[in-house]
Design an enzyme around this catalytic site. Structure first.
Site, PDB file in Angstrom:
ATOM      1  N   HIS A 499       0.833  -1.208   0.000  1.00  0.00           N
ATOM      2  CA  HIS A 499       0.000   0.000   0.000  1.00  0.00           C
ATOM      3  C   HIS A 499       0.870   1.261   0.000  1.00  0.00           C
ATOM      4  O   HIS A 499       0.740   2.125  -0.869  1.00  0.00           O
ATOM      5  CB  HIS A 499      -0.925  -0.015   1.229  1.00  0.00           C
ATOM      6  CG  HIS A 499      -1.786   1.204   1.357  1.00  0.00           C
ATOM      7  ND1 HIS A 499      -3.116   1.215   1.024  1.00  0.00           N
ATOM      8  CD2 HIS A 499      -1.510   2.463   1.772  1.00  0.00           C
ATOM      9  CE1 HIS A 499      -3.618   2.421   1.216  1.00  0.00           C
ATOM     10  NE2 HIS A 499      -2.656   3.203   1.678  1.00  0.00           N
ATOM     11  N   GLU A 500       1.759   1.350   0.967  1.00  0.00           N
ATOM     12  CA  GLU A 500       2.579   2.558   1.077  1.00  0.00           C
ATOM     13  C   GLU A 500       3.503   2.701  -0.121  1.00  0.00           C
ATOM     14  O   GLU A 500       3.806   3.805  -0.564  1.00  0.00           O
ATOM     15  CB  GLU A 500       3.364   2.567   2.389  1.00  0.00           C
ATOM     16  CG  GLU A 500       2.495   2.579   3.657  1.00  0.00           C
ATOM     17  CD  GLU A 500       1.404   3.642   3.661  1.00  0.00           C
ATOM     18  OE1 GLU A 500       1.568   4.683   2.999  1.00  0.00           O
ATOM     19  OE2 GLU A 500       0.361   3.416   4.305  1.00  0.00           O
ATOM     20  N   HIS A 503       1.711   4.493  -2.886  1.00  0.00           N
ATOM     21  CA  HIS A 503       1.821   5.951  -2.748  1.00  0.00           C
ATOM     22  C   HIS A 503       3.204   6.407  -3.232  1.00  0.00           C
ATOM     23  O   HIS A 503       3.348   7.428  -3.891  1.00  0.00           O
ATOM     24  CB  HIS A 503       1.686   6.368  -1.283  1.00  0.00           C
ATOM     25  CG  HIS A 503       0.289   6.327  -0.733  1.00  0.00           C
ATOM     26  ND1 HIS A 503      -0.760   6.968  -1.332  1.00  0.00           N
ATOM     27  CD2 HIS A 503      -0.209   5.747   0.393  1.00  0.00           C
ATOM     28  CE1 HIS A 503      -1.864   6.768  -0.587  1.00  0.00           C
ATOM     29  NE2 HIS A 503      -1.552   6.032   0.453  1.00  0.00           N
ATOM     30  N   HIS A 506       3.458   6.663  -6.907  1.00  0.00           N
ATOM     31  CA  HIS A 506       2.748   7.869  -7.348  1.00  0.00           C
ATOM     32  C   HIS A 506       3.660   9.092  -7.192  1.00  0.00           C
ATOM     33  O   HIS A 506       3.662  10.000  -8.027  1.00  0.00           O
ATOM     34  CB  HIS A 506       1.477   8.013  -6.492  1.00  0.00           C
ATOM     35  CG  HIS A 506       0.421   8.904  -7.059  1.00  0.00           C
ATOM     36  ND1 HIS A 506      -0.638   9.339  -6.303  1.00  0.00           N
ATOM     37  CD2 HIS A 506       0.241   9.454  -8.277  1.00  0.00           C
ATOM     38  CE1 HIS A 506      -1.428  10.107  -7.048  1.00  0.00           C
ATOM     39  NE2 HIS A 506      -0.913  10.193  -8.249  1.00  0.00           N
TER      40      HIS A 506
HETATM   41 ZN   LIG Z   1      -2.835   5.245   1.898  1.00  0.00          ZN
END
Ligand SMILES: [Zn+2]
Length: 715
Positions: A499-500, A503, A506
């Protein structure tokens, strides 16, 4: 969940910062070339020189940074030359470089490695940072220039990104009220002040209400089912409060964690009632009057700003654009979610009946009996799976491997880059063609001086205008192994790493010109899309089999264990989704009231709002009741709680798109990077998504992923 802190250009997150009455101290020491923030770092990627930064360097740099930016903004506002895109909008993008340089590092370090000296700087600077932001947004001369460029924008021959920046800047100012008459500005200020006072009052009342609604008993038998350690904890809580017996404090959600284990039904019932009614018991802790006025004044504020409802104002810069779109989306979730919850209730009722309980399942029974269903059905033991998830192996052969397969990027650990704590590791990231792309740090282990949860942020923002490449970091709170032992983590932790890192991708793929529109600086209902999307690769067969190997033997995880692990993920999903949708509906209904409406009675309003959306379900109460829904009354999620679900729709549809187009291929990855991950906020987010996906995001993949569609759901 949002596990990320946005790195904003001007607005530094103030939430959680303590504002003390302490008189601002003079900046400690002089600010000059000896301060490591004075000039851009000479390290690769302008990485923060943590080997040179001392705690005492932050405050003078922050203060000098603010002063410098105010001066830069003043020069733009007072420029005698007519306003142009270059001398106003681009010039504004170039302001505050010292301020941003120090604040990004300061935010990173105070979040992950706080100490009393930094805490003190935080307390002193918090009110000054708020005033600093106002000084920019409420500068009417500056706004007049931005406004002039905005009005001329069609004839300026700007490229798409530049045009987006003009519109973005203008909207930020207007959204804050820059377009109002002086009289209306005064009125808005008053409403803002009242809102802030009421929000604070809500927080204070709720804190006290939650504390006072703790379950207290002197009867140890009432706690049957809890472990010895939990009972000891309850005894300690009683001692801390200087009362006899046992105390079980409440958590912020409707459901309480101990309800899964407490076998005495009367105890469960009492704890639930305490939770549900915590802020509705009359007296000083009752929040109902406060929230009724908050909802009303927000509607009035929206009207002043030219909108029908508060939600309309709040959502204008979000991907959903308006409350109708958000409501339509939520309505589509209700049938599947409630049908699955009904099926789960049936399973639970069967257990109650088999045990001759003689009652119908109520919310306070749910966790207790669903635990029994879970054990009977999955029999999954954490201790069995952890040896297959050794952190370093998950990182290299899972997280990095997936990114390499999709995007061709490679990683090299850089032990020569200074870090802020010995647990932090730095990696240089190379693009598919071998060119340096970004610097990425990870700080995975729990520390007492680290905030809870996990998040991503940046030390340096990518921008072609400023000539900077991204410097990104991930923080988490995994248990640290004893020296010499491997770090074996749970599957939940594995998911957090993906998940991290989503990010982080991105941020690292950001390829924008202007810092304000670069990377993860996107709307709240979009920002969790890349991160949740990246979670999917953790269970993608080719990735999972590449990292889920026993840390001693290297054997792959047995197929039946892997299957159980994946199946258990969907357990209880009907309840879980229904309680969140109910809370999101409540939020949106409160914030779509017209200004002309009178004060509402919160209990009647709530029942009515849930009934008309088919979410008034006895055994699934909303995750937060209106009277203790702090997300929407005090922490900035007003008309925004739906964003969690909205992002899920985006990421599940995106993953299905990959599955339908050949799965994990470089072609698919490169296309996604080019059209979405590298674009930041440089174009309308809805159009960006639709161009990549080939249309509007459908809700069915999300329902399928949660096991909520009729063909695979209700059983
Ligand atoms: Zn998040």
């Amino acid at each position: 969940m949002i596990r990320m802190r946005k790195a904003m250009k001007w607005a530094i997150l103030l939430m959680g910062m303590l504002i003390t009455n302490e008189v601002a101290m003079a900046a400690q020491g002089e600010f000059g070339p000896s301060n490591p923030f004075y000039a851009a770092s000479s390290l690769p990627f302008q990485a923060p020189p943590f080997d040179k930064i001392k705690d005492s360097d932050y405050q003078p740099a922050i203060e000098a940074g603010m002063a410098q930016q105010i001066e830069e903004v003043r020069a733009i506002a007072e420029n005698p030359a007519p306003p142009t895109f270059e001398n106003t909008v681009v010039a504004l993008e170039k302001t505050g470089q010292l301020f941003v340089r120090v604040m990004l590092v300061f935010n990173g370090v105070t979040g992950a490695n706080l100490n009393p000296e930094l805490q003190k700087v935080q307390d002193i600077e918090a009110p000054k940072l708020a005033a600093h932001q106002d000084a920019i947004y409420l500068n009417s001369k500056l706004f007049a220039r931005i406004s002039a460029v905005y009005k001329e924008r069609a004839s300026l021959h700007l490229d798409a990104e530049a045009l987006r920046l003009v519109e973005y800047d203008y909207l930020q100012f207007v959204h804050a009220g820059a377009n109002l008459s002086d009289a209306d500005k005064e009125e808005l200020k008053k409403l803002n002040e009242e809102e802030s006072t009421l929000s604070n009052a809500f927080t204070t009342k709720l804190l006290s209400a939650t504390k006072n609604a703790a379950f207290v008993t002197t009867d140890k038998n009432a706690l049957a089912g809890l472990s010895a350690a939990q009972i000891e904890g309850a005894e300690q809580s009683a001692k801390d409060r200087k009362v006899g017996g046992y105390v079980i404090p409440l958590q912020n959600t409707t459901q309480q964690p101990d309800l899964g284990e407490l076998s005495v039904r009367a105890t469960r019932h009492a704890i639930f009632e305490n939770s549900w009614n915590r802020a509705e018991r009359g007296g000083a802790d009752d929040t109902r009057e406060t929230i009724a006025r908050l909802a009303q004044l927000r509607a009035q504020k929206a009207k002043l700003l030219g909108f029908e409802t508060y939600a309309a104002w709040k959502l204008e810069d979000q991907m959903a654009k308006n409350s109708a779109a958000a409501l339509k989306f939520m309505d589509a979730l209700v049938p599947g979610a409630t049908a699955k919850a009904a099926a789960e209730a049936k399973d639970i009722q069967a257990v109650i009946d088999a045990q001759k309980g003689g009652f119908t399942v109520q919310p306070w029974d749910w966790e207790f009996y669903s635990e029994q269903v879970r054990k009977a059905r999955y029999d999954l033991d954490e201790a069995q799976v952890k040896p297959y998830f050794e952190l370093n192996n998950v990182l290299k052969n899972g997280v990095f491997y997936a990114a390499n397969q999709l995007y061709g990027i490679t990683f090299k650990e850089r032990t020569d880059i200074p870090v802020y704590h010995p647990d932090v590791r730095a990696f240089e990231v190379f693009d598919a063609d071998g060119k340096p792309l970004a610097l990425w740090y990870c700080d995975y282990f729990k520390r007492d001086n680290k905030n809870g949860g996990a998040w991503m942020d940046v030390f340096v923002n990518q921008s072609k205008l400023l000539g900077t490449l991204p410097v990104v970091f991930n923080v988490a709170n995994f248990s640290k192994p004893a020296p010499g032992q491997p770090a074996l983590i749970s599957f939940g932790d594995v998911t957090t790493m993906f998940h991290e890192f989503g990010h982080a991708l991105h941020g690292m793929f950001a390829n924008g010109t202007y810092p304000s529109l670069s990377g993860t600086q996107v709307a709240r209902d979009f920002v969790e899309f890349p991160s949740q999307f990246n979670e999917h690769w953790a269970t993608y067969p080719a990735v999972f089999s590449n990292f889920a190997k026993h840390y001693k033997t290297g054997e792959p995880m047995p197929a039946d264990l892997a299957a159980k692990l994946k199946k258990a993920e969907k357990f209880n999903s009907g309840y879980a989704l229904t309680e969140v949708v109910a809370a999101a509906e409540l939020d949106m209904q409160w914030h779509t009231l017209p200004a002309s409406d009178g004060l509402k009675n919160p209990d009647e309003f709530e029942k009515d709002a849930l009934e008309k959306t088919h979410l008034w379900i006895t055994y699934v109460p909303p995750r937060y009741r209106s009277s203790y829904f702090s997300h929407v009354w005090s922490t900035g999620y007003a008309a925004g709680y739906y964003a969690y679900l909205w992002s899920e729709m985006l990421d599940d549809a995106a993953y299905e798109w990959f599955e339908h187009h050949g799965g994990m291929t470089r072609a698919n990855g490169d296309r996604f990077r080019q059209m979405v991950l590298s674009r930041g906020n440089t174009e309308d987010l809805g159009k960006m998504y639709a161009a990549w996906y080939g249309g509007e995001p459908p809700v069915e993949p999300m329902l399928r992923e949660r096991g909520l569609l009729p063909e695979d759901g209700a059983k």
